[in-house]
Design a protein around this motif. Sequence first.
Motif, PDB file in Angstrom:
ATOM      1  N   GLN A 151      -4.453  -3.488 -12.102  1.00  0.00           N
ATOM      2  CA  GLN A 151      -3.139  -3.124 -13.193  1.00  0.00           C
ATOM      3  C   GLN A 151      -2.128  -3.044 -11.879  1.00  0.00           C
ATOM      4  N   ARG A 152      -0.999  -4.284 -11.530  1.00  0.00           N
ATOM      5  CA  ARG A 152       0.187  -4.056 -10.736  1.00  0.00           C
ATOM      6  C   ARG A 152       0.285  -3.559 -11.737  1.00  0.00           C
ATOM      7  N   GLU A 153       1.269  -2.084 -10.415  1.00  0.00           N
ATOM      8  CA  GLU A 153       2.358  -1.873 -10.917  1.00  0.00           C
ATOM      9  C   GLU A 153       3.437  -1.458  -9.662  1.00  0.00           C
ATOM     10  N   GLY A 154       3.732  -2.977  -9.350  1.00  0.00           N
ATOM     11  CA  GLY A 154       5.238  -2.925  -8.296  1.00  0.00           C
ATOM     12  C   GLY A 154       4.961  -3.839  -7.164  1.00  0.00           C
ATOM     13  N   THR A 155       5.827  -3.429  -6.766  1.00  0.00           N
ATOM     14  CA  THR A 155       5.692  -3.896  -4.661  1.00  0.00           C
ATOM     15  C   THR A 155       6.697  -3.142  -4.276  1.00  0.00           C
ATOM     16  N   LEU A 156       5.726  -3.564  -2.712  1.00  0.00           N
ATOM     17  CA  LEU A 156       6.555  -2.839  -1.432  1.00  0.00           C
ATOM     18  C   LEU A 156       6.911  -3.628  -0.683  1.00  0.00           C
ATOM     19  N   PRO A 157       7.968  -3.174  -0.772  1.00  0.00           N
ATOM     20  CA  PRO A 157       8.960  -4.402  -0.320  1.00  0.00           C
ATOM     21  C   PRO A 157       8.898  -3.941   1.480  1.00  0.00           C
ATOM     22  N   VAL A 158       8.613  -5.060   2.387  1.00  0.00           N
ATOM     23  CA  VAL A 158       8.407  -5.244   3.563  1.00  0.00           C
ATOM     24  C   VAL A 158       7.781  -3.601   4.042  1.00  0.00           C
ATOM     25  N   ALA A 159       6.490  -3.883   2.913  1.00  0.00           N
ATOM     26  CA  ALA A 159       5.448  -2.970   3.757  1.00  0.00           C
ATOM     27  C   ALA A 159       4.628  -3.252   5.000  1.00  0.00           C
ATOM     28  N   GLU A 160       4.552  -4.364   5.177  1.00  0.00           N
ATOM     29  CA  GLU A 160       3.477  -4.622   6.664  1.00  0.00           C
ATOM     30  C   GLU A 160       4.149  -5.598   7.182  1.00  0.00           C
ATOM     31  N   LYS A 161       3.722  -5.685   8.828  1.00  0.00           N
ATOM     32  CA  LYS A 161       3.489  -6.141   9.897  1.00  0.00           C
ATOM     33  C   LYS A 161       2.652  -6.935  10.426  1.00  0.00           C
ATOM     34  N   ASP A 162       3.114  -8.407  10.083  1.00  0.00           N
ATOM     35  CA  ASP A 162       2.235  -9.433  10.712  1.00  0.00           C
ATOM     36  C   ASP A 162       3.263  -9.869  12.105  1.00  0.00           C
ATOM     37  N   GLY A 163       2.567  -9.735  13.614  1.00  0.00           N
ATOM     38  CA  GLY A 163       3.658 -10.146  14.757  1.00  0.00           C
ATOM     39  C   GLY A 163       4.813  -9.244  14.131  1.00  0.00           C
ATOM     40  N   ARG A 164       5.334 -10.458  14.120  1.00  0.00           N
ATOM     41  CA  ARG A 164       7.473 -10.099  13.891  1.00  0.00           C
ATOM     42  C   ARG A 164       7.713 -10.081  12.466  1.00  0.00           C
ATOM     43  N   GLU A 165       7.186 -10.667  11.995  1.00  0.00           N
ATOM     44  CA  GLU A 165       7.419 -10.998  10.510  1.00  0.00           C
ATOM     45  C   GLU A 165       6.928  -9.701   9.791  1.00  0.00           C
ATOM     46  N   ALA A 166       7.933  -9.253   8.369  1.00  0.00           N
ATOM     47  CA  ALA A 166       7.307  -8.203   7.704  1.00  0.00           C
ATOM     48  C   ALA A 166       7.217  -8.580   6.396  1.00  0.00           C
TER      49      ALA A 166
END
Length: 184
Positions: A151-166
């Motif tokens: 079940q989807r509970e929500g969104t974690l904003p800018v929670a993962e960084k890939d290189g320079r992009e969150a």
Amino acid sequence: MFPPVKIISPRFEIREFGPQDAAAVAAFVAAGDRTALPPGSPDTLADVDRWLAETLPRRRSSGDGLHLAIVERSTGTIVGSIGLRDTDWATGRTEIGYGTHTSQRGRGCATEAARAVGQWALTDGGMRRVQLHSRLDNMASLRVAEKAGYQREGTLPVAEKDGREAHDLAIYSMTSTGTTAPQP
């Protein structure tokens, strides 16, 4: 610590990687395509045996989590991997992650495995909550989570960084008190 794992789903045997998998793991590494292997898998052929014999058992015995092979029952072929990590034994929470070999995508392998492992973790595995995170731009992973019954509970904003992009992450869960995955 997790009990020994061997999960049988309609098409797959989901079990711990072991020495019997050396040739298959070596083939993935040699081909330079480790999409069927978990994070932290060997980078070189010389590391395969040590990873299977030492690294994975140490991870398991520490209680940190498990790396499991998704093995097609009809052929004995490893089609992907699925694992449990970031386990909090006090709260009964763990996180699931999965991946399938490029050639196996679109066949429902990850969905079937995520459903089976989630259900196992909530019963025999002793967990109360199994969660997963997926980048919002990873549509395939989002579909797997939903089709597997998380079940989807929500969104974690800018929670993962890939290189320079969150990136934002969607968070999904399956719990022992309310979320039950649909049966195939």
